[in-house]
Scaffold this active site. Structure first.
Site, mmCIF file in Angstrom:
data_model
loop_
_atom_site.group_PDB
_atom_site.id
_atom_site.type_symbol
_atom_site.label_atom_id
_atom_site.label_comp_id
_atom_site.label_asym_id
_atom_site.label_seq_id
_atom_site.Cartn_x
_atom_site.Cartn_y
_atom_site.Cartn_z
ATOM 1 N N ASP A 187 -4.666 1.975 -12.694
ATOM 2 C CA ASP A 187 -4.549 1.266 -11.420
ATOM 3 C C ASP A 187 -5.834 1.363 -10.608
ATOM 4 O O ASP A 187 -6.352 2.449 -10.354
ATOM 5 C CB ASP A 187 -3.390 1.851 -10.609
ATOM 6 C CG ASP A 187 -2.051 1.620 -11.282
ATOM 7 O OD1 ASP A 187 -1.679 0.452 -11.471
ATOM 8 O OD2 ASP A 187 -1.393 2.624 -11.650
ATOM 9 N N HIS B 61 7.805 1.719 -5.903
ATOM 10 C CA HIS B 61 6.840 1.413 -6.967
ATOM 11 C C HIS B 61 7.509 0.864 -8.236
ATOM 12 O O HIS B 61 6.988 -0.088 -8.833
ATOM 13 C CB HIS B 61 5.983 2.640 -7.275
ATOM 14 C CG HIS B 61 4.762 2.734 -6.420
ATOM 15 N ND1 HIS B 61 3.481 2.622 -6.894
ATOM 16 C CD2 HIS B 61 4.630 2.914 -5.073
ATOM 17 C CE1 HIS B 61 2.606 2.735 -5.909
ATOM 18 N NE2 HIS B 61 3.290 2.926 -4.794
ATOM 19 N N ASP C 132 -10.110 5.880 -9.412
ATOM 20 C CA ASP C 132 -10.344 5.379 -8.048
ATOM 21 C C ASP C 132 -10.043 6.425 -6.985
ATOM 22 O O ASP C 132 -10.403 6.237 -5.819
ATOM 23 C CB ASP C 132 -9.485 4.141 -7.786
ATOM 24 C CG ASP C 132 -8.004 4.479 -7.697
ATOM 25 O OD1 ASP C 132 -7.424 4.867 -8.721
ATOM 26 O OD2 ASP C 132 -7.426 4.353 -6.593
ATOM 27 N N ALA D 295 9.687 6.132 1.005
ATOM 28 C CA ALA D 295 10.041 4.725 0.781
ATOM 29 C C ALA D 295 8.963 4.008 -0.018
ATOM 30 O O ALA D 295 9.266 3.248 -0.951
ATOM 31 C CB ALA D 295 10.269 4.031 2.125
ATOM 32 N N ASP E 111 -8.659 5.760 -15.792
ATOM 33 C CA ASP E 111 -7.390 5.562 -15.123
ATOM 34 C C ASP E 111 -7.054 4.069 -15.266
ATOM 35 O O ASP E 111 -7.896 3.282 -15.715
ATOM 36 C CB ASP E 111 -7.521 5.967 -13.654
ATOM 37 C CG ASP E 111 -6.221 5.826 -12.882
ATOM 38 O OD1 ASP E 111 -5.147 5.948 -13.496
ATOM 39 O OD2 ASP E 111 -6.289 5.572 -11.664
#
Length: 550
Positions: free
Chosen positions: A121, A277, A407, A272, A119
């Site tokens: 992030d 992002h 993660d 929100a 991954d």
């Protein structure tokens, strides 16, 4: 009572030979022989420390216990307590756990792994704390401008040390709670907004400390959130600022006596946070060094895998422009040379569960997705969406030959291990703080004494005499203080990510189920060869004897 006292005598006699259930990972700075070559992984981390022998002429704990084998008076019980404490003080503290260790939940032989997947992030790119402030501020502003929340909310500041990952939000009751692996509420860690809810009120609301599984996981008992469940787990690091914003808003409403629906506030906050992002991506790309931690070992790690003939791939939910900027910062402009396949905006976990989503080629010049049919996955090209089924069919990467790192225990790891038999590794950055805390001398002292005091309470509790019960009440009060002390040292509100007062957390249970190994940083694997085997520690089950041979 003679039976209970005899049990204490036997237990403390055993403890004079063994330090019960103490394990540690030896520091890499220590010289080690060939037989100790795996000292950095938890398979070799079981070290038992022994108390120093008593000096000649010094009364032993065994002799002292023999004199109080049948306690009857308050004085006898206090002497038993003091003898136990002397035994505790005679013990050596556990050896420090190395912060760069790799921990095994399941045996993993790297010689069987040919393909390494990642991954992006919080796995390859680790963010500085300032990113949480940015996300919080952007979402807070969006709530005011888009959702018309009171402008006073703009004055509510982010508190980075308020929440920890893995908590549950009760959308019906508007409470942020911490659950253990048995679905028990951790009393003392239940919050309405930023205000702690007392144990009596919590038990009045839930009628029980143990929650029904359908209440937590929904009627299907799925490991992924069910829309019919009352609880939502906040399991990734992006959710930490989300939890703080949610609790700040609820606190504002409560203090100002503004009526609100906790479920609506939750969904507004989540929407929100998700909507901001793309704005966050743009700000990070403008000043990457401000938000992403440099990791000079990352290139060496990729080079090591490439030299060993391993295949590498990247599957991320982030857009290509954002990933390209970050990977160029971390690895260099030629970062794609390391990867055989790069898939962006994969929309995990759907990437791992959907069968019919076609994989599409991303055109870097037009920044658009082409409609051509993809017959093979080529190195150097960027792909969009798709599914793991297509990835496996086009590349032939299957089963235990694939090791994927992420993660998030659910969206990154659960499906690939449960449905596709991939091996998995979790990158849990909070481990650095957790291990630093575990290595503190005051924590070791408190945790060890808590264990011995609990055993003393357990083995004397059945004596119903007034002297025994009076001492028992004092010991229970001290135990409660120790439990809070060992909790608060991690996080004042919620304690450790991995434990409640004693049991593993709900987050830990899922982590240990879905991850074969876990560590704080992906480059911690640099210390191991590509043929290394990680062995899980053989823990002591409740019915087994306590021994350093276990």
């Amino acid at each position: 009572m003679c039976t209970a006292a005899g049990q204490i005598f036997s237990a403390l006699l055993r403890q004079s030979l063994l330090l019960r259930n103490v394990y540690a990972v030896r520091s890499i700075s220590e010289p080690r022989s060939q037989s100790e070559s795996r000292a950095l992984s938890t398979d070799s981390g079981a070290a038992v420390t022994r108390a120093s022998p008593a000096a000649p002429g010094t009364p032993t704990v065994t002799a002292a216990l023999a004199q109080i084998s049948n306690p009857k008076t308050v004085s006898d019980y206090k002497e038993l307590y003091e003898t136990t404490k002397k035994k505790f003080q005679s013990k050596k503290l556990p050896v420090d756990v190395h912060p760069d260790a790799v921990f095994a939940c399941n045996e993993l032989d790297l010689s069987e792994v040919q393909v390494y997947g990642f991954d992006y992030d919080y796995t390859l790119a680790c963010y500085k704390p300032i990113l949480e402030d940015l996300l919080y501020n952007l979402a807070r502003e969006m709530l005011v401008k888009r959702f018309r929340y009171p402008e006073e909310i703009l004055d509510l500041e982010y508190e980075p040390n308020f929440a920890v990952r893995g908590l549950h939000y009760d959308v019906e009751k508007g409470l942020l709670v911490k659950l253990d692996s048995f679905l028990q509420l951790q009393l003392g860690s239940v919050y309405r907004g930023r205000t702690k809810v007392g144990a009596d009120e919590v038990l009045n609301l839930y009628h029980n400390r143990l929650l029904p599984i359908a209440y937590v996981e929904g009627p299907n008992n799925s490991y992924r959130h069910n829309t019919n469940s009352k609880m939502v787990q906040l399991a990734d690091l992006f959710s930490v600022p989300e939890m703080c914003l949610l609790c700040n808003i609820i606190e504002y409403f409560e203090r100002n006596r503004i009526d609100y629906n906790p479920e609506i506030v939750f969904h507004d906050t989540r929407t929100a946070m998700g909507s901001c992002h793309p704005i966050m991506h743009g700000k990070v790309m403008v000043n990457t060094a401000k938000y992403i931690e440099r990791n000079p070992k990352l290139v060496k790690f990729f080079e090591k895998l490439q030299k060993a003939g391993k295949n590498l791939f990247l599957v991320t939910n982030s857009p290509f422009s954002f990933v390209n900027c970050g990977m160029t910062f971390l690895v260099g402009a030629n970062w794609r040379d390391f990867f055989d396949v790069v898939i962006v905006q994969a929309r995990k976990p759907k990437f791992f569960t959907d069968e019919s989503r076609p994989i599409r080629l991303f055109d870097e010049k037009t920044r658009s997705h082409l409609w051509d049919r993809v017959f093979n996955l080529e190195k150097g090209k960027i792909y969009y969406e798709g599914s793991v089924r297509q990835l496996q069919e086009l590349k032939g990467w299957r089963g235990h030959s694939v090791l994927y790192f992420g993660d998030h225990p659910y969206s990154d790891l659960a499906d690939v291990t449960l449905k596709h038999s991939w091996r998995t590794g979790a990158i849990i950055s909070e481990l650095a703080h957790e291990i630093k805390t575990l290595n503190r001398e005051d924590f070791k002292m408190s945790a060890n004494w808590l264990q011995m005091l609990t055993q003393l309470i357990e083995e004397t509790q059945d004596d119903e005499s007034e002297p025994a019960q009076a001492c028992h009440r004092e010991w229970m009060e001290e135990r409660d203080q120790l439990r809070n002390k060992t909790k608060n040292v991690f996080n004042e509100q919620f304690g450790s990510v991995f434990r409640t007062y004693h049991n593993p957390t709900y987050f830990s249970r899922r982590l240990f189920r879905f991850a074969d190994i876990y560590t704080s940083d992906i480059t911690n694997l640099l210390k191991f060869s590509t043929t290394h085997t990680f062995y899980p520690r053989r823990g002591v089950m409740p019915h087994e004897y306590a021994s350093h041979f276990i």
